[in-house]
Design an enzyme around this catalytic site. Sequence first.
Site, PDB file in Angstrom:
ATOM      1  N   ARG A 111      29.867  -3.142 -51.298  1.00  0.00           N
ATOM      2  CA  ARG A 111      28.743  -3.192 -50.328  1.00  0.00           C
ATOM      3  C   ARG A 111      27.194  -2.662 -50.093  1.00  0.00           C
ATOM      4  O   ARG A 111      26.493  -1.511 -49.316  1.00  0.00           O
ATOM      5  CB  ARG A 111      29.988  -2.077 -49.412  1.00  0.00           C
ATOM      6  CG  ARG A 111      31.052  -2.624 -48.703  1.00  0.00           C
ATOM      7  CD  ARG A 111      31.104  -1.803 -48.041  1.00  0.00           C
ATOM      8  NE  ARG A 111      32.710  -2.258 -47.487  1.00  0.00           N
ATOM      9  CZ  ARG A 111      33.501  -1.301 -46.784  1.00  0.00           C
ATOM     10  NH1 ARG A 111      34.109  -0.223 -46.867  1.00  0.00           N
ATOM     11  NH2 ARG A 111      35.003  -1.973 -46.857  1.00  0.00           N
ATOM     12  N   ARG A 128      24.747  -1.559 -44.319  1.00  0.00           N
ATOM     13  CA  ARG A 128      24.353  -0.483 -43.530  1.00  0.00           C
ATOM     14  C   ARG A 128      23.437   1.024 -44.323  1.00  0.00           C
ATOM     15  O   ARG A 128      22.941   1.345 -42.864  1.00  0.00           O
ATOM     16  CB  ARG A 128      25.607   0.095 -42.239  1.00  0.00           C
ATOM     17  CG  ARG A 128      26.032  -1.350 -41.880  1.00  0.00           C
ATOM     18  CD  ARG A 128      27.772  -0.327 -41.767  1.00  0.00           C
ATOM     19  NE  ARG A 128      28.310  -0.346 -42.337  1.00  0.00           N
ATOM     20  CZ  ARG A 128      30.388   0.155 -41.880  1.00  0.00           C
ATOM     21  NH1 ARG A 128      30.342   0.327 -41.425  1.00  0.00           N
ATOM     22  NH2 ARG A 128      30.603   0.552 -43.536  1.00  0.00           N
ATOM     23  N   ARG A 150      19.191  -7.101 -39.360  1.00  0.00           N
ATOM     24  CA  ARG A 150      20.404  -7.872 -38.526  1.00  0.00           C
ATOM     25  C   ARG A 150      20.334  -6.904 -36.887  1.00  0.00           C
ATOM     26  O   ARG A 150      21.674  -7.815 -36.179  1.00  0.00           O
ATOM     27  CB  ARG A 150      21.390  -6.939 -38.870  1.00  0.00           C
ATOM     28  CG  ARG A 150      22.557  -7.396 -39.812  1.00  0.00           C
ATOM     29  CD  ARG A 150      23.382  -8.814 -39.168  1.00  0.00           C
ATOM     30  NE  ARG A 150      24.232  -8.025 -38.701  1.00  0.00           N
ATOM     31  CZ  ARG A 150      24.955  -6.934 -38.477  1.00  0.00           C
ATOM     32  NH1 ARG A 150      25.715  -6.734 -39.249  1.00  0.00           N
ATOM     33  NH2 ARG A 150      25.915  -6.637 -37.568  1.00  0.00           N
ATOM     34  N   ASP A 173      31.945 -11.820 -45.975  1.00  0.00           N
ATOM     35  CA  ASP A 173      32.902 -11.697 -45.534  1.00  0.00           C
ATOM     36  C   ASP A 173      34.550 -12.000 -45.930  1.00  0.00           C
ATOM     37  O   ASP A 173      34.350 -13.187 -45.523  1.00  0.00           O
ATOM     38  CB  ASP A 173      32.938 -10.580 -43.788  1.00  0.00           C
ATOM     39  CG  ASP A 173      33.926 -10.223 -43.135  1.00  0.00           C
ATOM     40  OD1 ASP A 173      35.058 -10.424 -43.235  1.00  0.00           O
ATOM     41  OD2 ASP A 173      34.044  -8.744 -42.672  1.00  0.00           O
ATOM     42  N   TYR A 177      45.073  -8.891 -42.803  1.00  0.00           N
ATOM     43  CA  TYR A 177      44.842  -8.575 -41.171  1.00  0.00           C
ATOM     44  C   TYR A 177      45.171  -9.717 -39.746  1.00  0.00           C
ATOM     45  O   TYR A 177      45.232  -9.278 -39.212  1.00  0.00           O
ATOM     46  CB  TYR A 177      43.520  -8.967 -41.327  1.00  0.00           C
ATOM     47  CG  TYR A 177      42.504  -8.134 -41.392  1.00  0.00           C
ATOM     48  CD1 TYR A 177      42.177  -6.843 -40.974  1.00  0.00           C
ATOM     49  CD2 TYR A 177      41.638  -8.226 -43.276  1.00  0.00           C
ATOM     50  CE1 TYR A 177      41.151  -6.037 -41.781  1.00  0.00           C
ATOM     51  CE2 TYR A 177      40.778  -7.255 -43.685  1.00  0.00           C
ATOM     52  CZ  TYR A 177      41.030  -5.664 -42.998  1.00  0.00           C
ATOM     53  OH  TYR A 177      40.085  -5.017 -43.502  1.00  0.00           O
TER      54      TYR A 177
END
Length: 359
Positions: free
Chosen positions: A37, A41, A50, A86, A161
Amino acid sequence: MTLSASHPLMDGRTAGSPLITAYRGGAPSRRPVWFMRQAGRSLPEYRKVREGIGMLESCLKPELAAEITLQPVRRHDVDAGIFFSDIVIPLRLAGVDVDIVPGVGPVLGSPVRSASDVRKLPRLEDSALDPIREAVALTVAELGSTPLIGFAGAPFTLAAYMVEGKPSRDHLGPRTMMHADPEAWQALAAWAADASGAFLRAQLEAGASAGQLFDSWAGSLGLADYERHVAAASARALDHVRDLGAPLVHFGTGTSELLAAMRSVGVDVVGVDYRLPLDEASRRLGGTTPLQGNIDPALLNAPWEVLEGHVREVLAAGAAAPGHVVNLGHGVPPETDPAVLTRVVDLIHSIAPGESPLA
């Protein structure tokens, strides 16, 4: 089949890089480090590009995905880019109704909970992966001698998921399904394996120099369930790319008791989360497997002297393995100060391979 002659692993750009050398158990010119990651962010430049663009949409815009992948390499001087995407992108590309809901995570329009549901799943067409290939090619053209790592979600995490329809703490749904309806579970795991395998292969063929399988939720499983209901699907995912000859990495969280089983699906490197010291991980793996990890992300916000001491201990423990790529024991927290990551990279690079990090 092997990679093309113009691939970075084949034409001399990345084969001798610190990352690939360490992945193959050799002696790198400097200690390789990258962060899970690292693109995302924690970076203000990421938040800027973004703005107003959804997560999955960002992943499927090749120029944007390439730019986001490159941002932390430019800023931190890490030894690899990790392809920005992703794990549910293969679902979206196959036509499954899935989206990333801010503050929640992946959410499916219709959970997959029966053999009938599995049979209705669409097939991922090879041409649907073209935006991934384009993004990788754009990224690799800019990276030069710095390798790109391709990635995919492991079948259990992807299927978890799909069964839950959203993120879950305990993954009761898939854990129940594998026992209550093992045939449906095996069919779903096989579908997920083929989708992830095709996704990873597209990245490697387009220029990624290594591949990593992320099994984020495998830590919810006991060893017997992992070996009986999950390992074969992970091996199946990797079967899609073994012939290419790129180093393969397997990482999961909370998987200290599964390390040997995760290696046995057929990988070159095992990623270790922050819960288990690397020297103990190496002992459990017989001292024969290169490792990746495992700085505790919680310490990124600790005082520098505390973080520095911890990083040096990780380097010392990693010396027990035949190769060590420094990483976090999980992803970069979004509130991390990017300057701290850069400082960690500088520290790691300042300690020569073979030099005691505790001196």
